[in-house]
Design a protein around this motif. Structure first.
Motif, short mmCIF file in Angstrom:
data_model
loop_
_atom_site.label_atom_id
_atom_site.label_comp_id
_atom_site.label_asym_id
_atom_site.label_seq_id
_atom_site.Cartn_x
_atom_site.Cartn_y
_atom_site.Cartn_z
N GLU A 46 0.84 -1.20 0.00
CA GLU A 46 0.00 0.00 0.00
C GLU A 46 0.88 1.26 0.00
OE1 GLU A 46 -3.79 0.30 2.36
OE2 GLU A 46 -2.61 1.84 3.34
N LEU A 47 1.97 1.19 0.72
CA LEU A 47 2.91 2.32 0.74
C LEU A 47 3.50 2.56 -0.65
CD1 LEU A 47 4.25 4.35 2.57
CD2 LEU A 47 6.06 2.70 3.04
N LEU A 48 3.79 1.48 -1.37
CA LEU A 48 4.31 1.62 -2.74
C LEU A 48 3.25 2.20 -3.67
CD1 LEU A 48 6.40 -1.64 -3.23
CD2 LEU A 48 7.23 0.71 -3.12
N ASP A 49 2.00 1.76 -3.49
CA ASP A 49 0.90 2.31 -4.31
C ASP A 49 0.74 3.80 -4.06
OD1 ASP A 49 -1.30 -0.60 -4.12
OD2 ASP A 49 0.41 -0.15 -5.42
N ASP A 50 0.78 4.19 -2.77
CA ASP A 50 0.68 5.62 -2.43
C ASP A 50 1.85 6.39 -3.04
OD1 ASP A 50 -0.74 5.32 0.92
OD2 ASP A 50 -1.67 5.30 -1.06
N LYS A 51 3.01 5.81 -2.95
CA LYS A 51 4.19 6.48 -3.49
C LYS A 51 4.09 6.63 -5.01
CE LYS A 51 9.19 6.51 -3.16
NZ LYS A 51 10.38 5.87 -2.62
N LYS A 52 3.59 5.58 -5.70
CA LYS A 52 3.40 5.64 -7.15
C LYS A 52 2.36 6.69 -7.51
CE LYS A 52 4.64 0.88 -8.34
NZ LYS A 52 4.11 -0.39 -8.87
N ARG A 53 1.24 6.68 -6.76
CA ARG A 53 0.18 7.64 -7.00
C ARG A 53 0.71 9.07 -6.80
NH1 ARG A 53 -2.77 10.44 -3.68
NH2 ARG A 53 -2.28 9.17 -1.90
N ILE A 54 1.45 9.26 -5.76
CA ILE A 54 2.03 10.58 -5.46
C ILE A 54 3.01 10.98 -6.57
CG2 ILE A 54 3.58 11.81 -3.88
CD1 ILE A 54 2.25 10.15 -1.60
N SER A 55 3.83 10.05 -7.00
CA SER A 55 4.79 10.35 -8.08
C SER A 55 4.07 10.70 -9.37
CB SER A 55 5.70 9.14 -8.32
OG SER A 55 6.51 8.92 -7.19
N LEU A 56 2.99 9.97 -9.67
CA LEU A 56 2.22 10.27 -10.89
C LEU A 56 1.57 11.65 -10.80
CD1 LEU A 56 0.51 6.82 -11.62
CD2 LEU A 56 2.29 7.95 -12.96
N ASP A 83 5.06 11.52 5.46
CA ASP A 83 5.53 11.59 6.85
C ASP A 83 4.67 10.72 7.75
OD1 ASP A 83 6.51 15.12 6.79
OD2 ASP A 83 7.53 13.31 6.07
N ASP A 84 3.33 10.77 7.51
CA ASP A 84 2.41 9.92 8.31
C ASP A 84 2.71 8.45 8.08
OD1 ASP A 84 -0.55 12.09 7.98
OD2 ASP A 84 1.21 12.20 9.31
N LEU A 85 2.96 8.11 6.79
CA LEU A 85 3.26 6.70 6.47
C LEU A 85 4.59 6.28 7.08
CD1 LEU A 85 2.09 6.55 2.74
CD2 LEU A 85 1.02 5.43 4.71
N VAL A 86 5.53 7.18 7.08
CA VAL A 86 6.84 6.87 7.66
C VAL A 86 6.68 6.65 9.16
CG1 VAL A 86 9.11 7.85 8.20
CG2 VAL A 86 8.19 7.99 5.88
N HIS A 87 5.88 7.47 9.81
CA HIS A 87 5.69 7.34 11.26
C HIS A 87 4.93 6.06 11.62
CE1 HIS A 87 6.74 11.62 11.15
NE2 HIS A 87 7.23 11.39 12.37
N GLU A 88 4.07 5.64 10.71
CA GLU A 88 3.34 4.39 10.96
C GLU A 88 4.28 3.23 10.78
OE1 GLU A 88 -0.94 5.99 9.26
OE2 GLU A 88 -0.10 4.15 8.49
#
Length: 160
Positions: free
Chosen positions: A1-11, A155-160
């Protein structure tokens, strides 16, 4: 899920960058059109100035010819035949000058119309440029907000 969020953010970031690049190109195009409109206005103003000078010269020629006719009328009272020939020549010259005046008036109207059109294009280009600048400012603000949101999510994902 973190990778999906990162891909979505990058896109989203890439799309925002592409939108910004496209808007910058549009702004450059509008700036070029604005410059061309300014140059057209300058050219038309020069044409109008030239037409005004030519009209002034024409008026001076007419005055000179009329003065010459009056002088010749006085001087040639005894020479009717020579006087008639001179009057005929002067009449032809006045007719030619009148044709020139009509032509210059038509050219002046045409130049005025082109000048008005160029001014209108210039004003429209300025409006479009202002709208694009406002849109770019808004997009920059939106992009900054998206980037801030993405960083906060990261940051939230990193803290989780």
């Amino acid at each position: 899920e973190l990778l999906d969020d990162k891909k979505r953010i990058s896109l989203e970031l890439e799309k925002s960058k592409q939108d910004l690049d496209r808007q910058k190109q549009e702004t450059e195009t509008v700036k070029d059109a604005l410059h061309e409109a300014k140059m057209a206005v300058i050219t038309l103003e020069e044409t109008v100035s030239d037409l005004k000078k030519a009209t002034k010269e024409k008026n001076e020629k007419i005055y000179h010819l009329e003065s010459k006719v009056k002088q010749e009328e006085i001087a040639s009272a005894g020479s009717q035949e020579a006087h008639q020939e001179q009057v005929k020549e002067l009449g032809t010259a006045v007719a030619q000058l009148n044709m020139l005046v009509k032509k210059m008036e038509a050219e002046s109207k045409e130049a005025d119309a082109r000048l008005a059109e160029a001014v209108e294009k210039y004003n429209k280009s300025e409006e479009v440029l202002k709208m694009l600048q406002l849109t770019m400012t808004k997009r920059d603000e939106e992009q900054a907000a998206i980037i801030q949101k993405i960083e906060n999510e990261r940051d939230d994902l990193v803290h989780e």
